[in-house]
Scaffold this motif. Structure first.
Motif, PDB file in Angstrom:
ATOM      1  N   LEU A  82      16.633  20.883  -3.870  1.00  0.00           N
ATOM      2  CA  LEU A  82      17.478  22.018  -4.225  1.00  0.00           C
ATOM      3  C   LEU A  82      18.351  21.632  -5.414  1.00  0.00           C
ATOM      4  CD1 LEU A  82      18.629  23.036  -0.639  1.00  0.00           C
ATOM      5  CD2 LEU A  82      16.852  24.115  -2.009  1.00  0.00           C
ATOM      6  N   ILE A  83      18.502  22.552  -6.350  1.00  0.00           N
ATOM      7  CA  ILE A  83      19.304  22.331  -7.549  1.00  0.00           C
ATOM      8  C   ILE A  83      20.516  23.255  -7.503  1.00  0.00           C
ATOM      9  CG2 ILE A  83      19.361  22.444 -10.077  1.00  0.00           C
ATOM     10  CD1 ILE A  83      17.403  20.371  -9.198  1.00  0.00           C
ATOM     11  N   ASP A  84      21.686  22.664  -7.697  1.00  0.00           N
ATOM     12  CA  ASP A  84      22.930  23.428  -7.801  1.00  0.00           C
ATOM     13  C   ASP A  84      23.418  23.292  -9.241  1.00  0.00           C
ATOM     14  OD1 ASP A  84      25.204  24.881  -7.245  1.00  0.00           O
ATOM     15  OD2 ASP A  84      26.251  23.221  -6.259  1.00  0.00           O
ATOM     16  N   ILE A  85      23.571  24.402  -9.926  1.00  0.00           N
ATOM     17  CA  ILE A  85      24.022  24.396 -11.319  1.00  0.00           C
ATOM     18  C   ILE A  85      25.481  24.830 -11.339  1.00  0.00           C
ATOM     19  CG2 ILE A  85      23.697  25.384 -13.613  1.00  0.00           C
ATOM     20  CD1 ILE A  85      20.737  25.823 -12.795  1.00  0.00           C
ATOM     21  N   PHE A  86      26.315  24.039 -12.037  1.00  0.00           N
ATOM     22  CA  PHE A  86      27.739  24.351 -12.126  1.00  0.00           C
ATOM     23  C   PHE A  86      28.258  23.996 -13.514  1.00  0.00           C
ATOM     24  CE2 PHE A  86      27.373  19.989 -10.816  1.00  0.00           C
ATOM     25  CZ  PHE A  86      28.403  19.334 -11.466  1.00  0.00           C
ATOM     26  N   ILE A  87      29.440  24.483 -13.809  1.00  0.00           N
ATOM     27  CA  ILE A  87      30.090  24.208 -15.095  1.00  0.00           C
ATOM     28  C   ILE A  87      31.180  23.166 -14.847  1.00  0.00           C
ATOM     29  CG2 ILE A  87      31.361  25.175 -17.051  1.00  0.00           C
ATOM     30  CD1 ILE A  87      28.507  26.312 -16.700  1.00  0.00           C
ATOM     31  N   ASP A  88      31.128  22.043 -15.604  1.00  0.00           N
ATOM     32  CA  ASP A  88      32.129  20.982 -15.421  1.00  0.00           C
ATOM     33  C   ASP A  88      33.425  21.333 -16.153  1.00  0.00           C
ATOM     34  OD1 ASP A  88      31.762  20.371 -18.111  1.00  0.00           O
ATOM     35  OD2 ASP A  88      30.818  18.434 -17.749  1.00  0.00           O
ATOM     36  N   ASP A  89      34.400  20.439 -16.096  1.00  0.00           N
ATOM     37  CA  ASP A  89      35.725  20.664 -16.703  1.00  0.00           C
ATOM     38  C   ASP A  89      35.672  20.861 -18.211  1.00  0.00           C
ATOM     39  OD1 ASP A  89      36.794  20.426 -14.194  1.00  0.00           O
ATOM     40  OD2 ASP A  89      37.320  18.307 -14.427  1.00  0.00           O
ATOM     41  N   ASN A  90      34.622  20.334 -18.859  1.00  0.00           N
ATOM     42  CA  ASN A  90      34.479  20.455 -20.313  1.00  0.00           C
ATOM     43  C   ASN A  90      33.676  21.682 -20.723  1.00  0.00           C
ATOM     44  OD1 ASN A  90      35.866  18.018 -20.666  1.00  0.00           O
ATOM     45  ND2 ASN A  90      33.980  16.843 -20.406  1.00  0.00           N
ATOM     46  N   GLY A  91      33.270  22.492 -19.737  1.00  0.00           N
ATOM     47  CA  GLY A  91      32.497  23.689 -20.050  1.00  0.00           C
ATOM     48  C   GLY A  91      31.006  23.447 -20.167  1.00  0.00           C
ATOM     49  N   ASN A  92      30.561  22.235 -19.821  1.00  0.00           N
ATOM     50  CA  ASN A  92      29.137  21.920 -19.894  1.00  0.00           C
ATOM     51  C   ASN A  92      28.440  22.273 -18.580  1.00  0.00           C
ATOM     52  OD1 ASN A  92      29.399  20.743 -22.485  1.00  0.00           O
ATOM     53  ND2 ASN A  92      30.158  18.874 -21.541  1.00  0.00           N
ATOM     54  N   GLU A  93      27.213  22.762 -18.704  1.00  0.00           N
ATOM     55  CA  GLU A  93      26.421  23.081 -17.521  1.00  0.00           C
ATOM     56  C   GLU A  93      25.839  21.785 -16.956  1.00  0.00           C
ATOM     57  OE1 GLU A  93      22.411  25.355 -17.286  1.00  0.00           O
ATOM     58  OE2 GLU A  93      23.992  26.890 -17.225  1.00  0.00           O
ATOM     59  N   LYS A  94      26.017  21.582 -15.658  1.00  0.00           N
ATOM     60  CA  LYS A  94      25.523  20.373 -14.985  1.00  0.00           C
ATOM     61  C   LYS A  94      24.675  20.784 -13.791  1.00  0.00           C
ATOM     62  CE  LYS A  94      27.967  17.276 -17.280  1.00  0.00           C
ATOM     63  NZ  LYS A  94      27.476  16.126 -17.954  1.00  0.00           N
ATOM     64  N   GLU A  95      23.789  19.883 -13.409  1.00  0.00           N
ATOM     65  CA  GLU A  95      22.941  20.094 -12.238  1.00  0.00           C
ATOM     66  C   GLU A  95      23.153  18.966 -11.247  1.00  0.00           C
ATOM     67  OE1 GLU A  95      18.818  20.152 -13.309  1.00  0.00           O
ATOM     68  OE2 GLU A  95      18.920  22.158 -14.158  1.00  0.00           O
ATOM     69  N   THR A  96      23.156  19.310  -9.975  1.00  0.00           N
ATOM     70  CA  THR A  96      23.110  18.291  -8.937  1.00  0.00           C
ATOM     71  C   THR A  96      21.933  18.620  -8.033  1.00  0.00           C
ATOM     72  OG1 THR A  96      24.635  19.512  -7.504  1.00  0.00           O
ATOM     73  CG2 THR A  96      25.591  17.830  -8.925  1.00  0.00           C
ATOM     74  N   LYS A  97      21.245  17.577  -7.610  1.00  0.00           N
ATOM     75  CA  LYS A  97      20.093  17.746  -6.719  1.00  0.00           C
ATOM     76  C   LYS A  97      20.491  17.350  -5.309  1.00  0.00           C
ATOM     77  CE  LYS A  97      16.406  16.809 -10.010  1.00  0.00           C
ATOM     78  NZ  LYS A  97      15.216  15.988 -10.297  1.00  0.00           N
ATOM     79  N   SER A  98      19.951  18.059  -4.353  1.00  0.00           N
ATOM     80  CA  SER A  98      20.076  17.659  -2.959  1.00  0.00           C
ATOM     81  C   SER A  98      18.707  17.834  -2.309  1.00  0.00           C
ATOM     82  CB  SER A  98      21.151  18.467  -2.242  1.00  0.00           C
ATOM     83  OG  SER A  98      20.857  19.835  -2.257  1.00  0.00           O
ATOM     84  N   TYR A  99      18.503  17.113  -1.226  1.00  0.00           N
ATOM     85  CA  TYR A  99      17.200  17.103  -0.567  1.00  0.00           C
ATOM     86  C   TYR A  99      17.354  17.527   0.880  1.00  0.00           C
ATOM     87  CZ  TYR A  99      16.138  14.424  -4.722  1.00  0.00           C
ATOM     88  OH  TYR A  99      16.010  14.022  -6.022  1.00  0.00           O
ATOM     89  N   THR A 100      16.417  18.331   1.334  1.00  0.00           N
ATOM     90  CA  THR A 100      16.422  18.865   2.686  1.00  0.00           C
ATOM     91  C   THR A 100      15.034  18.680   3.280  1.00  0.00           C
ATOM     92  OG1 THR A 100      18.044  20.523   2.017  1.00  0.00           O
ATOM     93  CG2 THR A 100      16.849  20.950   4.034  1.00  0.00           C
ATOM     94  N   LEU A 101      14.980  18.345   4.577  1.00  0.00           N
ATOM     95  CA  LEU A 101      13.693  18.253   5.270  1.00  0.00           C
ATOM     96  C   LEU A 101      13.442  19.527   6.055  1.00  0.00           C
ATOM     97  CD1 LEU A 101      13.467  14.659   6.817  1.00  0.00           C
ATOM     98  CD2 LEU A 101      12.419  15.514   4.726  1.00  0.00           C
TER      99      LEU A 101
END
Length: 139
Positions: A82-101
């Motif tokens: 799963l990918i979560d897209i968010f905007i960091d403090d500098n206004g840049n788009e970032k992605e974090t991955k998480s895994y689910t079974l």
């Protein structure tokens, strides 16, 4: 926290020969020592099935953060990214991955189950991929 455990076991194959195989399990505990204890319990509880020859060979922290449903006999675990897209403090788009079974009979069912699971509050995340794992069971 989830830990993945590998057991080296000796099993009889379809030709009646004894072969060493590695079996994968996952456990939900707080400490590494508890994960090892669960692996040893799996090892000790199933030694008859393994002809008395089995050993815990690896324990690692898993990147899995959740198991969607219960393990069912004859159905493998699939790992969904799963990918979560968010905007960091500098206004840049970032992605974090998480895994689910998810336990499913095939990848189509795994995809359907993950889509249903995501509708329960993960609408802001994107399903990036699903792969079949070697994990046999939750212990």
């Amino acid at each position: 926290m989830f830990y993945e455990i590998k057991l080296k076991v000796e099993k009889e194959n379809s030709k009646g020969e004894m072969k060493e195989v590695v079996e994968h399990f996952i456990t939900d505990v707080g400490l590494f020592a508890e994960a090892e204890a669960n692996g040893l319990e799996q090892y000790n509880g199933n030694c008859d099935e393994y002809n008395g020859n089995c050993d815990v060979i690896s324990i690692t922290r898993s990147k899995v953060i959740e198991i969607v449903n219960e393990k069912e006999e004859g159905k493998p675990f699939y790992k969904a990214t799963l990918i979560d897209i968010f905007i960091d403090d500098n206004g840049n788009e970032k992605e974090t991955k998480s895994y689910t079974l998810v336990c499913a009979k095939d990848i189509t069912e795994a995809n359907r189950l993950m889509q249903e699971h995501m509708r329960l509050g993960l609408n802001d995340m994107r399903l990036d991929g699903i792969v079949k794992t070697k994990i046999m069971d939750l212990i």
